[in-house]
Design an enzyme around this catalytic site. Structure first.
Site, mmCIF file in Angstrom:
data_model
loop_
_atom_site.group_PDB
_atom_site.id
_atom_site.type_symbol
_atom_site.label_atom_id
_atom_site.label_comp_id
_atom_site.label_asym_id
_atom_site.label_seq_id
_atom_site.Cartn_x
_atom_site.Cartn_y
_atom_site.Cartn_z
ATOM 1 N N ARG A 1 0.837 -1.199 0.000
ATOM 2 C CA ARG A 1 0.000 0.000 0.000
ATOM 3 C C ARG A 1 0.873 1.251 0.000
ATOM 4 N NH1 ARG A 1 -4.852 1.288 4.312
ATOM 5 N NH2 ARG A 1 -3.173 1.144 5.856
ATOM 6 N N ASP B 1 -3.613 3.321 13.869
ATOM 7 C CA ASP B 1 -2.800 3.918 12.817
ATOM 8 C C ASP B 1 -3.323 5.323 12.538
ATOM 9 O OD1 ASP B 1 -5.014 3.716 11.142
ATOM 10 O OD2 ASP B 1 -4.156 2.157 9.861
#
Length: 539
Positions: free
Chosen positions: A169, A453
């Site tokens: 990603r 996150d």
């Protein structure tokens, strides 16, 4: 007379890193420079278009499926390309940053896929950007190991057939990479992450029987998916691999993308592998886009917004139906629990919640789901094994029973819950703790037994902002105000100082994190992404 040679990328304001010359080769940098020349102007136009669309939502307080793409949705004949063997069974995926220890543990975890993250689980320090690339290449070459300096424990890769398939990603479109510039202009972080990884590993992965596979974050429209598709076509030609080798799974983690799922798959159809339901960023996107919409768009505490909330149910069921109609994988959301090494009872309760969540996803038709910790892999595996058996996926479950109207996706007031004072305290506590770690270069952080996150910090600061601007009254009678947020933040900072001691507190970035959280939570001019002002402070 021959044309002048094109400018080359400059490495700016960056200390040399060990083995960086293996990643930042002249050929790799020339490829990234070409990506930048070809595609950054379109990226800039699409970022401007995001602002225009946000202004339209502020004016209308609504969204709808696009009339101009109705024909794409109505045409039942098109499908995405068949999944390659390495991505056909995705029943459990583990996520995490690309540091050396995580690289080994994730590949060894027993999950079918590892989302190797240069985005929300990674703070984009130059060291993380470059050495993360090196760690992945070392793993593919089987020259990676790690010994923990504290415990002395050693880590090494299992045999090749036991390793997870990597889906990488890159950063979202909004972020720049200030350390790589062309003619004084920073290259988008997405093109740096994608370009370096693709250039070094595309052929290497094909030789291993896999391929360059990607997760695309923070996509807001099918036009952004079209840009990625054009990048894939260009990149495959550039390095001389067959068209269609790249596969991309798009995170449907913005409210605007939820109205364009089919169009996103259509734009990427030769390269599409599926869609994923990214929960925290999705909630953040709802707050960001409907922050002027009044009381009916006010979200309650983030932990009160489960995936069974009616508007979240509409989103996930539409995602499964859309994916399976078009032959794509539908990947479920994150189980973020981090097991306690001290409290078996905490683990027992949490594992039961994880099991219920994964059972629901498997029974709803998802083909796989995310976990944040290796200990959760067996739990999620059992949920999907029970439904899939020997089948690699359940794309044959078309979910034609699902019908979602445009208003269902933004029916926030269908949820019977309100913001609470404890919710404010939690948002402040998590926000300060996460931002402090991010400013030290850590993107995946265990806080209160959850793996957090950047999406976590985004929903935390967005909820503080929304509650203040909507003049929410908590159950204890207190109004959500800037002064109350400052008071709670000061108390939280003092509690942290007390908890960790003066020396550790002073060595950290606690005051800076406190100030940044309040800045992005209290400024009337709402920052599009917390990571934009935070990146200015990331040194």
């Amino acid at each position: 007379m021959s044309a002048p040679a094109p400018s080359t990328l400059a490495i700016v304001d960056a200390e040399p890193l060990p083995r960086q010359e293996e990643v930042l080769t002249d050929a790799a940098l020339a490829f990234v420079a070409e990506l930048h020349r070809q595609f950054t102007p379109r990226r800039n136009e699409l970022l401007a278009r995001r602002g225009e669309r946000r202004a339209e939502i502020a004016r209308t307080s609504t969204l709808d499926f696009l009339p101009e793409t109705a024909a794409v949705r109505a045409d039942d004949s098109w499908k995405v390309a068949p999944a390659p063997a390495a991505l056909n069974d995705r029943r459990v995926e583990i996520t995490g940053p690309t540091d050396r220890k995580m690289t080994i543990n994730a590949l060894n975890s027993g999950a079918k896929v590892w989302l190797a993250d240069f985005e929300d689980a990674s703070a984009p320090t130059w060291e993380n950007v470059v050495l993360g690339q090196l760690n992945l290449t070392d793993a593919y070459e089987r020259r990676i190991d790690f010994t923990d300096p504290k415990s002395g424990k050693s880590y090494a890769l299992k045999s090749a057939d036991e390793l997870a398939t990597v889906v990488m990603r890159p950063r979202g479109w909004h972020l720049e990479e200030r350390h790589l510039q062309l003619d004084g202009v920073s290259v988008p972080g997405a093109l740096v992450d994608f370009g370096l990884y693709f250039f070094h590993n595309a052929q290497r992965l094909i030789d291993l029987g896999k391929g360059p596979y990607f997760y695309l974050p923070k996509t807001e429209s099918h036009l952004e998916a079209r840009l990625w598709n054009d990048i894939f076509v260009f990149a495959q030609d550039y390095v001389g691999i067959p068209q269609g080798t790249v596969r991309a799974t798009v995170l449907i983690e913005t409210i605007t993308a939820a109205y364009e799922m089919e169009e996103i798959l259509y734009e990427l159809r030769d390269h599409a592998a599926g869609l994923n339901a990214g929960r925290w960023d999705y909630l953040f996107s709802i707050v960001k886009n409907f922050r002027d919409g009044g009381a009916k768009f006010v979200l309650p505490d983030r932990n009160a917004v489960t995936m069974t909330a009616p508007f979240m149910r509409a989103y996930t069921e539409l995602l499964v139906r859309t994916c399976h109609k078009r032959g794509a994988h539908a990947i479920g959301g994150m189980a973020a629990f981090i097991p306690s090494r001290r409290d078996a009872e905490v683990n027992k309760v949490a594992f039961e919640k994880v099991k219920a969540d994964k059972d629901r996803e498997a029974n709803d038709g998802f083909d796989g789901s995310w976990v944040a910790h290796p200990d959760l892999v067996p739990i999620a595996l059992a949920s999907f094994d029970a439904v899939l058996g020997e089948k690699p996926n359940q794309k044959d479950r078309l979910r034609e029973d699902v019908s979602v109207a445009p208003g269902d996706l933004i029916a926030i007031d269908s949820l019977d819950a309100s913001p609470t004072y404890d919710g404010l305290r939690n948002a402040v506590a998590v926000g300060i703790r996460y931002i402090e770690a991010w400013l030290r270069g850590l993107g995946a952080v265990a806080i209160f037994n959850l793996m957090e996150d950047a999406a976590t910090a985004e929903i935390s600061r967005s909820q503080i902002w929304q509650w203040i601007n909507a003049d929410v009254v908590f159950e204890n009678g207190e109004h959500a105000t800037a002064d109350l947020a400052r008071e709670v933040a000061a108390e939280e900072l003092a509690a942290i100082r007390e908890e960790i001691g003066e020396e550790t507190f002073t060595a950290g970035k606690w005051q800076q994190a406190h100030d940044l959280l309040l800045q992005v939570s209290l400024d009337q001019d709402y920052a599009d992404f917390l990571t934009l002002p935070a990146y200015e402070q990331l040194r």
